[in-house]
Enzyme design. Structure first.
Site, mmCIF file in Angstrom:
data_model
loop_
_atom_site.group_PDB
_atom_site.id
_atom_site.type_symbol
_atom_site.label_atom_id
_atom_site.label_comp_id
_atom_site.label_asym_id
_atom_site.label_seq_id
_atom_site.Cartn_x
_atom_site.Cartn_y
_atom_site.Cartn_z
ATOM 1 N N ARG A 167 0.800 -1.234 0.000
ATOM 2 C CA ARG A 167 0.000 0.000 0.000
ATOM 3 C C ARG A 167 0.833 1.284 0.000
ATOM 4 O O ARG A 167 0.449 2.289 0.597
ATOM 5 C CB ARG A 167 -0.950 0.035 1.200
ATOM 6 C CG ARG A 167 -1.950 -1.067 1.242
ATOM 7 C CD ARG A 167 -2.884 -1.098 0.025
ATOM 8 N NE ARG A 167 -3.755 -2.243 0.126
ATOM 9 C CZ ARG A 167 -3.432 -3.450 -0.333
ATOM 10 N NH1 ARG A 167 -2.289 -3.655 -0.971
ATOM 11 N NH2 ARG A 167 -4.259 -4.461 -0.183
ATOM 12 N N GLU A 203 -4.068 3.553 6.339
ATOM 13 C CA GLU A 203 -3.901 3.358 4.892
ATOM 14 C C GLU A 203 -4.578 4.528 4.177
ATOM 15 O O GLU A 203 -4.110 5.010 3.156
ATOM 16 C CB GLU A 203 -4.571 2.037 4.488
ATOM 17 C CG GLU A 203 -4.486 1.736 3.013
ATOM 18 C CD GLU A 203 -5.073 0.371 2.644
ATOM 19 O OE1 GLU A 203 -4.927 -0.593 3.439
ATOM 20 O OE2 GLU A 203 -5.690 0.280 1.575
ATOM 21 N N SER A 212 -10.348 -0.391 3.681
ATOM 22 C CA SER A 212 -9.585 -0.593 4.925
ATOM 23 C C SER A 212 -8.999 0.728 5.396
ATOM 24 O O SER A 212 -8.326 1.418 4.624
ATOM 25 C CB SER A 212 -8.439 -1.579 4.697
ATOM 26 O OG SER A 212 -8.962 -2.841 4.384
HETATM 27 C C1 LIG Z 1 -15.171 -0.486 -0.660
HETATM 28 C C2 LIG Z 1 -13.686 -0.270 -0.869
HETATM 29 C C3 LIG Z 1 -12.857 -1.357 -1.063
HETATM 30 C C4 LIG Z 1 -11.479 -1.187 -1.266
HETATM 31 N N1 LIG Z 1 -10.706 -2.281 -1.475
HETATM 32 C C5 LIG Z 1 -9.359 -2.107 -1.705
HETATM 33 C C6 LIG Z 1 -8.522 -3.243 -1.953
HETATM 34 O O1 LIG Z 1 -8.968 -4.377 -2.012
HETATM 35 N N2 LIG Z 1 -7.203 -3.013 -2.136
HETATM 36 C C7 LIG Z 1 -6.659 -1.765 -2.103
HETATM 37 O O2 LIG Z 1 -5.446 -1.624 -2.293
HETATM 38 N N3 LIG Z 1 -7.430 -0.674 -1.868
HETATM 39 C C8 LIG Z 1 -8.774 -0.816 -1.669
HETATM 40 N N4 LIG Z 1 -9.553 0.289 -1.443
HETATM 41 C C9 LIG Z 1 -8.924 1.628 -1.347
HETATM 42 C C10 LIG Z 1 -8.910 2.391 -2.692
HETATM 43 O O3 LIG Z 1 -9.916 1.906 -3.548
HETATM 44 C C11 LIG Z 1 -7.571 2.290 -3.391
HETATM 45 O O4 LIG Z 1 -6.533 2.821 -2.588
HETATM 46 C C12 LIG Z 1 -7.578 3.034 -4.741
HETATM 47 O O5 LIG Z 1 -6.488 2.595 -5.507
HETATM 48 C C13 LIG Z 1 -7.540 4.555 -4.619
HETATM 49 O O6 LIG Z 1 -7.753 5.097 -5.917
HETATM 50 P P1 LIG Z 1 -8.443 6.517 -6.112
HETATM 51 O O7 LIG Z 1 -8.388 6.863 -7.553
HETATM 52 O O8 LIG Z 1 -9.779 6.522 -5.503
HETATM 53 O O9 LIG Z 1 -7.430 7.438 -5.298
HETATM 54 P P2 LIG Z 1 -7.782 8.640 -4.308
HETATM 55 O O10 LIG Z 1 -8.481 8.095 -3.108
HETATM 56 O O11 LIG Z 1 -8.450 9.721 -5.044
HETATM 57 O O12 LIG Z 1 -6.322 9.108 -3.896
HETATM 58 C C14 LIG Z 1 -5.509 8.293 -3.074
HETATM 59 C C15 LIG Z 1 -4.091 8.881 -3.061
HETATM 60 O O13 LIG Z 1 -3.512 8.716 -4.361
HETATM 61 C C16 LIG Z 1 -3.154 9.999 -4.906
HETATM 62 N N5 LIG Z 1 -3.428 9.937 -6.349
HETATM 63 C C17 LIG Z 1 -4.588 9.584 -6.961
HETATM 64 N N6 LIG Z 1 -4.442 9.641 -8.292
HETATM 65 C C18 LIG Z 1 -3.164 10.030 -8.525
HETATM 66 C C19 LIG Z 1 -2.406 10.299 -9.690
HETATM 67 N N7 LIG Z 1 -2.915 10.190 -10.925
HETATM 68 N N8 LIG Z 1 -1.119 10.711 -9.558
HETATM 69 C C20 LIG Z 1 -0.576 10.852 -8.332
HETATM 70 N N9 LIG Z 1 -1.239 10.618 -7.181
HETATM 71 C C21 LIG Z 1 -2.516 10.225 -7.272
HETATM 72 C C22 LIG Z 1 -4.018 11.010 -4.178
HETATM 73 O O14 LIG Z 1 -3.438 12.299 -4.197
HETATM 74 C C23 LIG Z 1 -4.082 10.386 -2.790
HETATM 75 O O15 LIG Z 1 -2.889 10.667 -2.074
HETATM 76 C C24 LIG Z 1 -10.931 0.117 -1.247
HETATM 77 C C25 LIG Z 1 -11.777 1.232 -1.062
HETATM 78 C C26 LIG Z 1 -13.151 1.045 -0.878
HETATM 79 C C27 LIG Z 1 -14.055 2.247 -0.711
#
Ligand SMILES: Cc1cc2nc3c(=O)[nH]c(=O)nc-3n(C[C@H](O)[C@H](O)[C@H](O)COP(=O)(O)OP(=O)(O)OC[C@H]3O[C@@H](n4cnc5c(N)ncnc54)[C@H](O)[C@@H]3O)c2cc1C
Length: 312
Positions: free
Chosen positions: A181, A300, A230
């Site tokens: 992560r 996380e 998480s």
């Molecule tokens: C129901 C649920 C289940 C989930 N299950 C998992 C799982 O199984 N495994 C897992 O790893 N995660 C899980 N997650 C967490 C989440 O989905 C992941 O971390 C996901 O990859 C975040 O992507 P996002 O585009 O929503 O990022 P955001 O939440 O928008 O951003 C997260 C971070 O990444 C940065 N970021 C986003 N895009 C970029 C970019 N293009 N360039 C640079 N930085 C960037 C942001 O600035 C921030 O610091 C879950 C979340 C939920 C709600």
């Protein structure tokens, strides 16, 4: 006396700007928690040129910025973010499959689940681990999203980033540190595109594997409520959920937020929770687990717009 318009305000009325600027946009519209006060501006950019223009305006206005993907790993404060929240759209949502090398080049604004489906429909294997994970490809790369068995970093051939001042930069997958992560991407670089290695799939096997993973998620996670997935990383050799459960906090409430009764590493927005309700439960879980086991739970989830660090 009239004040000067900021560069961002000027960009709003620039016909050449390939994007959209929304002032005082509530970030609750852009997080899976459905929590978060307003950003000074929410800026959708459709191209590298638009991203460049938006970043230049931020620099000229001395305005902080953050890249928001789908906000599925973000807790935004109730006060919001006194800066610009950038979001990748348009050309950042394209993909291109290389059938000869079994690779895909995909824009960082692409919704991860759409990519997972496309990979599946084209008869490739390699992205099954991501089924049911919300978010964008960029967010997944930044977070090294995955399961306990696999993560996206293991698929990366190369990543292209954009940084204000220096522009585009290409990394080989092996240039980046991919750990549980977390990654070594510099904070001031925006991931704009990546190339992922896939494999031709054995017919039927991917569908079954994805279905099994989705069924497992539905059975173990409180998907009926808004959340960030998480909240804490699993400490080495432990499950964060089990630790929180064992100190008696499952079901614990603060305002509209609750430590899920189904999975104690999920803090859900049960009833119009505020960010401060969620933070209180995060700190409560950290304090109790530290008191009982001496273990410091590391979040996380990423925090945005909070003045104070967590107490622990
Ligand atoms: C129901 C649920 C289940 C989930 N299950 C998992 C799982 O199984 N495994 C897992 O790893 N995660 C899980 N997650 C967490 C989440 O989905 C992941 O971390 C996901 O990859 C975040 O992507 P996002 O585009 O929503 O990022 P955001 O939440 O928008 O951003 C997260 C971070 O990444 C940065 N970021 C986003 N895009 C970029 C970019 N293009 N360039 C640079 N930085 C960037 C942001 O600035 C921030 O610091 C879950 C979340 C939920 C709600």
């Amino acid at each position: 006396m009239a004040r000067h318009a900021s560069d961002l305000e000027l960009l709003r009325f620039d016909d050449e700007f390939d994007g959209e600027i929304r002032l005082d946009e509530p970030l609750s519209k852009h997080t899976t928690y459905r929590i978060g006060g307003p950003a000074k501006a929410f800026v959708l950019v459709n191209s590298v040129a638009a991203l460049n223009a938006a970043m230049a305006a931020c620099a000229a206005d001395e305005c902080p910025w953050v890249l928001v993907g789908k906000g599925s790993n973000l807790l935004v404060s109730d006060a919001g973010f006194p800066g610009v929240a950038l979001s990748l759209a348009g050309e950042f949502r394209n993909w291109n499959f290389d059938e000869a090398d079994h690779r895909v080049v995909v824009g960082a604004g692409t919704i991860l689940s759409r990519l997972v489906q496309e990979v599946f429909h084209r008869g490739y294997s390699g992205m099954e681990f991501a089924v049911g994970t919300p978010g964008t490809v960029g967010g997944a790369l930044r977070m090294n999203a995955g399961t306990k068995d696999d993560w996206i970093g293991s698929r990366v051939v190369s990543v292209t980033t954009f940084a204000p001042g220096t522009g585009l930069k290409r990394y080989a997958g092996s240039d980046i540190e991919w750990v549980y992560r977390s990654t070594s991407f510099p904070d001031d670089e925006i991931i704009v595109e990546c190339e992922l290695q896939l494999e031709p799939a054995v017919s039927g096997s991917i569908h079954d594997r994805m279905k099994a993973l989705l069924d497992k998620r539905k059975a173990s996670q409180p998907l009926e409520y808004p959340s960030c997935g998480s909240v804490f990383k699993n400490p080495e050799g432990h499950s964060a959920g089990q630790l929180i459960d064992s100190v008696g906090l499952k079901g614990s409430l603060c305002g509209g937020a609750q430590i899920s009764e189904k999975h104690a590493n999920f803090i859900v927005n049960k009833n119009n929770a505020s960010a401060s309700d969620v933070r209180t439960l995060i700190e409560r879980a950290q304090e109790k687990v530290k008191e009982h086991y001496g273990i410091e739970l590391q979040p996380e989830v990423k925090f945005l717009g909070f003045e104070e660090d967590l107490k622990i």
